[in-house]
Design a protein around this motif. Structure first.
Motif, PDB file in Angstrom:
ATOM      1  N   ASP A 173     -31.241  24.284  57.497  1.00 36.51           N
ATOM      2  CA  ASP A 173     -31.418  22.837  57.557  1.00 36.51           C
ATOM      3  C   ASP A 173     -31.472  22.186  56.176  1.00 36.51           C
ATOM      4  OD1 ASP A 173     -33.797  23.889  56.793  1.00 36.51           O
ATOM      5  OD2 ASP A 173     -35.018  22.739  58.205  1.00 36.51           O
ATOM      6  N   ARG A 225     -33.612  29.921  61.023  1.00 40.69           N
ATOM      7  CA  ARG A 225     -32.716  28.926  61.611  1.00 40.69           C
ATOM      8  C   ARG A 225     -31.287  29.411  61.691  1.00 40.69           C
ATOM      9  NH1 ARG A 225     -35.123  23.950  61.887  1.00 40.69           N
ATOM     10  NH2 ARG A 225     -36.960  23.786  60.582  1.00 40.69           N
ATOM     11  N   THR A 231     -39.007  19.672  57.812  1.00 41.62           N
ATOM     12  CA  THR A 231     -39.810  20.814  57.390  1.00 41.62           C
ATOM     13  C   THR A 231     -41.131  20.749  58.136  1.00 41.62           C
ATOM     14  OG1 THR A 231     -38.823  20.817  55.207  1.00 41.62           O
ATOM     15  CG2 THR A 231     -40.929  21.919  55.426  1.00 41.62           C
TER      16      THR A 231
END
Ligand SMILES: Nc1ncnc2c1ncn2[C@@H]1O[C@H](COP(=O)(O)OP(=O)(O)O)[C@@H](O)[C@H]1O
Ligand SMILES: Nc1ncnc2c1ncn2[C@@H]1O[C@H](COP(=O)(O)OP(=O)(O)O)[C@@H](O)[C@H]1O
Ligand SMILES: [Mg+2]
Ligand SMILES: [Mg+2]
Ligand SMILES: [Mg+2]
Ligand SMILES: [Mg+2]
Lengths: 209, 327, 327, 209
Positions: free
Chosen positions: A45, A175, B79
């Motif tokens: 991300d 991820r 986050t």
């Protein structure tokens, strides 16, 4: 992670050295924010560089306190700072790594104690991350570095090779695992940040002040 | 990167300050902006705390209020928040009946909430949300991601908490609603993390990312843009394949932030027809931007199987900044 | 052009069908999709009808419901509806107390509503909304545009209509709220009219359009992107210069469709501080995507001077698809 | 708008011709959708081509009915169809133009009657639009064409010149007026659509069937 002459010689890492190690690791993170972020954009991300930067900014804000403490307490304190500042996956994992090291290590560890504590810290990371080696994570650098430390191998080349070796892996954790096969062909960002930390540490410990 | 901001380092704090100021009848800011909590607490009820990376607004702070959350912990953009945030939030809103964490299934979130639960000295249970069928569990050991279904769980469990139900009961209800919920998304454009400054991914002018996550994580596959009906067909097929029996259902069409309502309602129209032709009865509906990915264009479709209990809880009053009914 | 649609010719109808289906507890579709009306009418009250080009969703159909509009007439994208739509809507919802048209000040809208009022055989008054200070009236004989302030008028007049006030009274109230309302917008990107397929305008990567209209009409000037504080300063200065005395105010930060909530709340924060330093007291607030321009990135700031009457009416219950409180 | 030999000769426009005029005007709009839309994107909201297309599609759907009616009723019917289908500014304005023409004209008007009715229709457009000549609108083509019709000038060249002459104007009415000085340098879309309609009409009336 110095290069002690024998397994049973205790290493004394003085306050100045502790300070240099902390600063060097932080600087390594600051210098590679964009690289780590780019790696994380490819298969995650896109925040790993920023996460590490934020964490080590917090560590640097308290460097006097950290460096002044004996090694175990310093490690625990830095680990806790990372846990409380990084967030994401890497915060609890690096935090657990350091906090476990701090718990396991005596103030002046022998090489054998270092190897054993590092092994315990890696196990704690695995437990926290429900992960294992070969899943394209930071563990794939930490594991080989641990082996090299135990066997007297070169930590820097081991770390770099291990980070490179995450490229062909398919991610099973983190991820990147959401990508399945599309995670293949990219270096894992956490593997890279681990290698960078190893370099920073060895560089300080191998260079006279 | 074009954003309304004064700089990437202050965007979150300034936005949170604006949020709390705009809704000070409903919410209050926690110390050091570690969390946003209800302006007025209800002692004696189980406290519901959620949180996660920022950039999904109105999730989660927009759902703090009577009938939903007691507090939300905003992390940096995309986050997970840190354990000190959840601990501080629990300290502030635990009314003595325990705390339920509602956590999206990302390793970062799970680990940080887990550390908070270990470090906090109180009774805490956790519901993990993993509704995203884009992630095929057979191949990914991490399991499904938690996406827009999170707000459905927050709403239904929030209503039950308001009724005074106990912690274990609420945890079971949360797990049940999560198990009855399936989602999948598609992106037409990327998002830009403010601190990164460049798009997380890039799509050609005729491409879409099918099965995208809510952080701009690439999805199942990148394919040519298709008509809305074909997109709805693929998503509904994927969802229906993972649902148990068809029956009463809540249909949520959720925008990712950059897609206008006109298109979301069109997708709702297309998805509803396809659900009904598969035997579902769409008895409750929600269309809007609830679980977003910054300015990403795209949407997700969420289906939650409803029974009498969860339908009544869905209908219960709620008064949060982003979801309000009956009060 | 990337849109969720099956084709530009059907996007509006499919979207409207989805809207009505998703909110069938609140709204119903008028014949031939000429209008959207309340599912349940209140006979005896003045009927409020608005409408305008589509592409500004949730305006206007999203504001049909108890406490706001009785019906909304959706035109083609960015094109005023036609008189037959307003006539059919008035036929459907006039409960015998007359009809108030609420019309944004664009020649197309004004002329079409005017023709409808002439052709319909009933008592109709019209409130024209012209809140956009980006248009300097000294130079433009067309006058100001009607933008996000429209929803403020719809809310306040809608609440007054619910109280049973008469047509002339409501018209006067609408004019009063309009006169107390000022807005200005800024765009960071263009929108794409579905049938046109290409962006209405183009901005460089470092440009913004200051004073943009809600149809992607170019604004006051095209300038380099600035920090949020500087943007808020320019807009608040322009608005404050056109307000009468400072005092209690409603602050609405409205997204144009492509800007995430995080940025809207940040703009709210910046705008509020600047209003307060000019002596305004922000007593009511609203932040979200209410009067949009398809997927345009950008926002507008609206300030409405409030008194005791309009504050109470703002606080009154409303139950529409896009704005709900107190019920 | 034919070319009658004297002011007092009544023109008979038969059903076939009425049909050809309607079809030609509609076709002109269909053929220039993109051009009109582009002009409107420059200084308006980019829908003028689409608006005219939608309106004339509705007219064409009923072309049998329209063409079968006597000239005044045909004009009124087409005007009403435009009002009910176009929306925007151009719908009520073109609708008002045609509906007023229909109201003012006899079934077989003389040239003088045509000039007078066209003048009245232009006044109705002004009243509906609260506008006047010189404001960069369709009126800036309709006005000169009206004068040419009255004075025996060439309608086509007049219309084209008049449309061109809107380029340097600053818009005072219509969406373009929001641009102020930035409206200068672009042709008004409604002026262009008016010129296109004039061409279509003269072309049919000057060409034998
Ligand atoms: N379960 C896990 N076990 C070990 N390492 C992990 C795990 N999940 C993630 N990581 C490591 O963390 C890195 C990502 O960190 P970061 O980007 O900071 O967090 P996030 O993924 O939450 O955004 C990955 O590249 C990987 O090395
Ligand atoms: N007040 C007015 N008087 C005369 N003509 C006008 C007026 N307003 C607009 N027009 C004409 O209408 C044209 C725009 O039509 P259109 O784009 O279809 O409607 P809208 O502006 O509502 O989108 C302009 O180019 C201009 O020629
Ligand atoms: Mg990351
Ligand atoms: Mg992250
Ligand atoms: Mg228009
Ligand atoms: Mg136009």
């Amino acid at each position: 992670m110095a290069d002690p002459t024998s397994d049973s010689t205790a290493m004394a890492i003085d306050e100045a050295t502790r300070r240099r190690v902390i600063a060097a690791v932080a600087q390594a993170m600051f210098d590679h924010v964009e690289e780590l972020t780019a790696l994380d954009q490819a298969i995650g991300d896109g925040d790993h560089g920023l996460n590490m930067k934020r964490g080590f900014e917090a560590v640097m804000a308290d460097i006097d306190t950290h460096a002044a403490k004996p090694l175990p307490e310093a490690l625990s304190g830095i680990g806790m700072a990372l846990v409380m500042k990084v967030g994401g996956a890497s915060g609890p994992l690096y935090g657990t790594l350091l906090m476990t090291l701090g718990k396991q290590l005596p103030a002046e560890p022998t090489r054998a104690e270092l190897v054993s504590a590092f092994g315990a810290a890696i196990e704690a990371v695995k437990a926290r991350g429900k992960s294992d080696f070969g899943q394209k994570t930071m563990l794939d650098v930490l594991g080989p570095v641990h082996a090299a430390l135990r066997d007297g191998g070169d930590l820097d080349t081991t770390a770099d090779k291990a980070a490179d070796a995450t490229v062909p892996l398919k991610a099973i954790r983190g991820r990147a695992s959401f990508l399945g096969d599309r995670s293949i062909g990219h270096m894992d960002p956490g593997a890279r940040s681990s290698a960078l930390m190893i370099h920073a540490i060895t560089n300080v410990l191998e260079t006279p002040a | 990167m074009k954003k309304f901001m004064n700089g990437p380092d202050t965007i979150l704090a300034e936005s949170l300050d604006g949020f709390v100021a705009a809704h000070d009848d409903i919410v209050a800011m926690g110390e050091d902006r570690k969390f946003v909590r209800r302006a007025t607490l209800s002692p004696g009820k189980v406290a519901l705390i959620s949180g996660g990376g920022s950039g999904h607004e109105p999730l989660h702070a927009g759902f703090v209020g009577h009938g939903m959350l007691d507090a939300a912990c905003p992390g940096q953009v995309f986050t997970s928040p840190t354990p000190d945030q959840m601990i501080a939030a629990a300290d502030a809103v635990d009314g003595g009946a325990g705390v339920l964490f509602i956590v999206k299934n990302y390793e970062g979130d799970v680990m940080n909430f887990e550390m908070a639960a270990e470090m906090a000295d109180r009774e805490i249970l956790t519901v993990i949300i993993d509704d995203d069928v884009a992630v095929e569990t057979s191949t990914f050991s991490t399991g499904r991601r938690g996406v827009a279904g999170t707000m459905v769980v927050e709403k239904i469990v929030g209503a039950a908490a308001e009724e005074g139900r106990g912690l274990a009961d609420l945890k079971a209800l949360g797990d049940k609603v999560n198990a009855a919920t399936r989602s999948m998304g598609v992106a037409l454009s990327s998002c830009i993390v403010p601190a990164a400054g460049t798009p997380t991914f890039t799509l050609d002018d005729d491409e879409m990312e099918m099965g995208v996550g809510i952080h701009g994580e690439p999805g199942r596959r990148r394919v040519k843009l298709e008509p809305a009906d074909a997109i709805a067909e693929e998503i509904v097929t994927a969802i229906a394949a993972e649902m148990g029996a068809s029956g009463d259902a809540l249909l949520l069409v959720n925008g990712f932030g950059g897609t206008p309502l006109m298109e979301l309602y069109l997708m709702y129209h297309a998805a509803r027809a396809r659900l009904e032709s598969r035997g579902f009865r769409v008895t409750r509906s929600l269309v809007g931007n609830f679980v977003t990915s910054l300015e990403m264009a795209g949407c997700s479709i969420t289906v939650t199987g409803l029974d009498a209990e969860t339908t009544a809880l869905w209908d219960a009053p709620v008064q949060s900044a982003a979801f309000r009914q009956g009060m």
